[in-house]
Design an enzyme around this catalytic site. Structure first.
Site, PDB file in Angstrom:
ATOM      1  CD  GLU A 120      -1.413 108.751  25.165  1.00  0.00           C
ATOM      2  OE1 GLU A 120      -1.586 108.790  23.938  1.00  0.00           O
ATOM      3  OE2 GLU A 120      -1.183 109.759  25.860  1.00  0.00           O
ATOM      4  CD  GLU A 142      -6.657 112.401  18.679  1.00  0.00           C
ATOM      5  OE1 GLU A 142      -6.880 112.109  19.854  1.00  0.00           O
ATOM      6  OE2 GLU A 142      -5.512 112.434  18.201  1.00  0.00           O
ATOM      7  CD1 TRP A 194      -6.487 107.706  22.977  1.00  0.00           C
ATOM      8  CD2 TRP A 194      -5.501 108.480  24.838  1.00  0.00           C
ATOM      9  NE1 TRP A 194      -6.829 109.026  23.100  1.00  0.00           N
ATOM     10  CE2 TRP A 194      -6.238 109.524  24.229  1.00  0.00           C
ATOM     11  CE3 TRP A 194      -4.805 108.736  26.022  1.00  0.00           C
ATOM     12  CZ2 TRP A 194      -6.280 110.812  24.768  1.00  0.00           C
ATOM     13  CZ3 TRP A 194      -4.853 110.017  26.547  1.00  0.00           C
ATOM     14  CH2 TRP A 194      -5.585 111.032  25.918  1.00  0.00           C
TER      15      TRP A 194
HETATM   16  O1  IFM Z   1      -5.260 111.831  21.833  1.00  0.00           O
HETATM   17  C1  IFM Z   1      -3.887 111.729  21.784  1.00  0.00           C
HETATM   18  C2  IFM Z   1      -3.270 112.002  23.126  1.00  0.00           C
HETATM   19  O2  IFM Z   1      -3.607 113.253  23.604  1.00  0.00           O
HETATM   20  C3  IFM Z   1      -1.766 111.929  23.038  1.00  0.00           C
HETATM   21  N1  IFM Z   1      -1.339 110.713  22.420  1.00  0.00           N
HETATM   22  C4  IFM Z   1      -1.951 110.304  21.183  1.00  0.00           C
HETATM   23  C5  IFM Z   1      -3.469 110.341  21.337  1.00  0.00           C
HETATM   24  C6  IFM Z   1      -4.128 109.920  20.019  1.00  0.00           C
HETATM   25  O3  IFM Z   1      -3.742 110.783  18.993  1.00  0.00           O
END
Ligand code: IFM
Length: 463
Positions: free
Chosen positions: A358, A415, A408
């Site tokens: 991510e 969110e 991501w």
């Molecule tokens: O949306 C989240 C995700 O579910 C987990 N990691 C961080 C992202 C952004 O806050």
């Protein structure tokens, strides 16, 4: 193997599985429906309708030249009922079929699959009896994993047992912004971490037994903590402590096979009972799954008894996203080259590959926005993406075995406590009619992926 270029998502944030909210199947569906819990008052009942539109989204992945995708499984909808003593339940066949279709169409499109088993949402019945503090949680997770390994294991290239366990326990037991909504309940937070470690270890065993070819890990959220006042030893102490707990507690426990709280917690009677070996935990990590977004300034806060976690500073010194997160690509390099160094090799000195699972940038736009050009020229996201890719590239040149980068996120999505307003997508979702539009970041990313390199113009801008 070619570099894995992809995007990341999770089921609750994108899926919009109809019955989930209707029947209150997960803690998150219930939580998001309680007034006051979600900043913009939105819910995830439809989210980006991945459940009905996964074909479209997979086509978009392909059109962007991406060869990897990460999502998670809806545990709450797959196994909605509490186990009766001694009897095992059958998983929801409709949902199992849906996951088979999603994963097999990804495979048919030449896209490697990353599957997360626990991405923050619990079955309601389990949440009601204490969630990760319930004595049944670990066994249930093992059972859930076993079903998936047997039923869909053939379609999964990489497994993630748990996503960001420390973020999860922090939000659920310290800040109280997420279910179960407890504030400053440190004992429960660490007890939940211990059970999440046990659950990870059990799932690792099950996956190794049924899917020995697929690497297994968990996704760690890495966040460099910086003392707000460089001259203040107490701010340094707070950062040291936050780093040990937030960044290292989970991977360090996996590499030693033991749960050991750092001093001073380890000296406190109540916490000491949590310390000790965890069965099957040692070395249960085949690759390193790194989530990185930002750094965090921290400071010592005067309180009695002293709070060794201190607090997050309100100041920021660089450009921030609409989540209030500083854009700090140097942090990505630091995490890859320095912070993960203790975990780069397993007990047999075999190097673990690293995947950025991510990394992304949010801009706020109300969920009510409909047609028009809004948000499509997302230059800030392009800068964020490119500058972080440059850091990843530098880390590779410095010898870190990074084999993939998953942004991501593919599309805008829900969110968590912030609702639908923060948009993380390379692809915009118009929640009015669920239409998808490529942002500039999507097309720039597609070019980078196609060439497998970052254009010189961007590199010059960076240097
Ligand atoms: O949306 C989240 C995700 O579910 C987990 N990691 C961080 C992202 C952004 O806050």
């Amino acid at each position: 193997m070619s570099f894995l270029w992809g995007a990341s998502a999770s089921h609750f944030q994108t899926e919009g599985y109809g019955q989930e909210a209707e029947l209150g199947l997960s803690d998150w569906s219930n939580w998001s429906h309680q007034p006051g819990n979600i900043a913009d008052g939105s819910v995830a009942d439809k989210a980006s309708e991945f459940y009905d539109r996964f074909d479209t989204d997979i086509n978009i992945l392909s059109s962007l030249n991406l060869n990897a995708f990460r999502t998670s499984i809806n545990w709450a909808a797959l196994l909605p009922d509490a186990p009766e003593k001694g009897s095992k339940r059958t998983p929801n066949p409709k949902l199992l079929e849906y996951y088979k279709r999603v994963l097999s169409s990804l495979q048919d499109s030449g896209i490697k699959t990353f599957l997360t088993l626990f991405h923050f949402a619990l079955p309601s019945w389990l949440a009601d009896e204490g969630g990760w503090l319930s004595p049944r949680a670990v066994d249930e997770f093992r059972y859930f994993t076993e079903i998936l390994a047997k039923e869909i294991g053939q379609y999964v290239d990489y497994w993630n047992t748990v996503n960001e366990p420390m973020v999860y326990v922090y939000q659920g037991y310290v800040s109280g912004y997420w279910p179960p909504g407890q504030k400053c309940d440190y004992f429960s937070a660490f007890a939940a971490v211990r059970n999440l470690l046990s659950a990870h270890a059990e799932a690792y065993q099950v996956l190794k037994e049924h899917c020995p070819q697929s690497p297994v890990s968990f996704a760690n959220h890495w966040r460099p903590f910086i003392p707000l006042r460089a001259w203040n030893p107490l701010d340094h102490m707070v950062c040291y402590f936050r780093d040990r707990v937030f960044n290292h507690l989970f991977p360090f426990s996996i590499s030693t096979g033991r749960f050991e709280l750092p001093v001073p917690l380890s000296h406190m009677q109540e916490f000491r009972s949590l310390n000790g070996e965890i069965k099957n935990l040692k070395d249960s990590m085949d690759y390193l799954a790194v989530n990185y977004y930002t750094r965090e300034f921290s400071l010592f806060a005067l309180s009695w008894p002293p709070d060794c976690f201190g607090r997050q500073a309100e100041e920021s010194f660089l450009k921030v996203s609409d989540m209030g997160w500083e854009v700090y690509p140097e942090g990505m390099y630091k995490v890859l080259v320095k912070d993960i160094a203790p975990y780069r090799f397993d007990a047999n000195m075999k190097e673990r590959p690293v995947v950025i699972t991510e990394n992304g940038y949010a801009q706020n736009f109300s969920p009510d926005m409909t047609e028009g050009e809004w948000s499509l020229e997302d230059h800030e996201r392009v800068d964020y993406l490119v500058s972080h890719l440059i850091s990843v590239h530098k880390a590779i040149k410095a010898g870190v075995k990074v084999i993939g980068y998953l942004h991501w996120s593919l599309t805008d999505n829900f969110e968590w406590a912030e609702g639908l307003t923060p948009r993380f997508g390379l692809v915009r979702v118009n929640y009015f009619d669920q239409s998808r539009s490529l942002r500039k970041s999507a097309t720039e990313y597609a070019k980078i992926v196609k060439d497998n390199s970052i254009p010189v113009s961007f590199q010059l801008k960076e240097s």
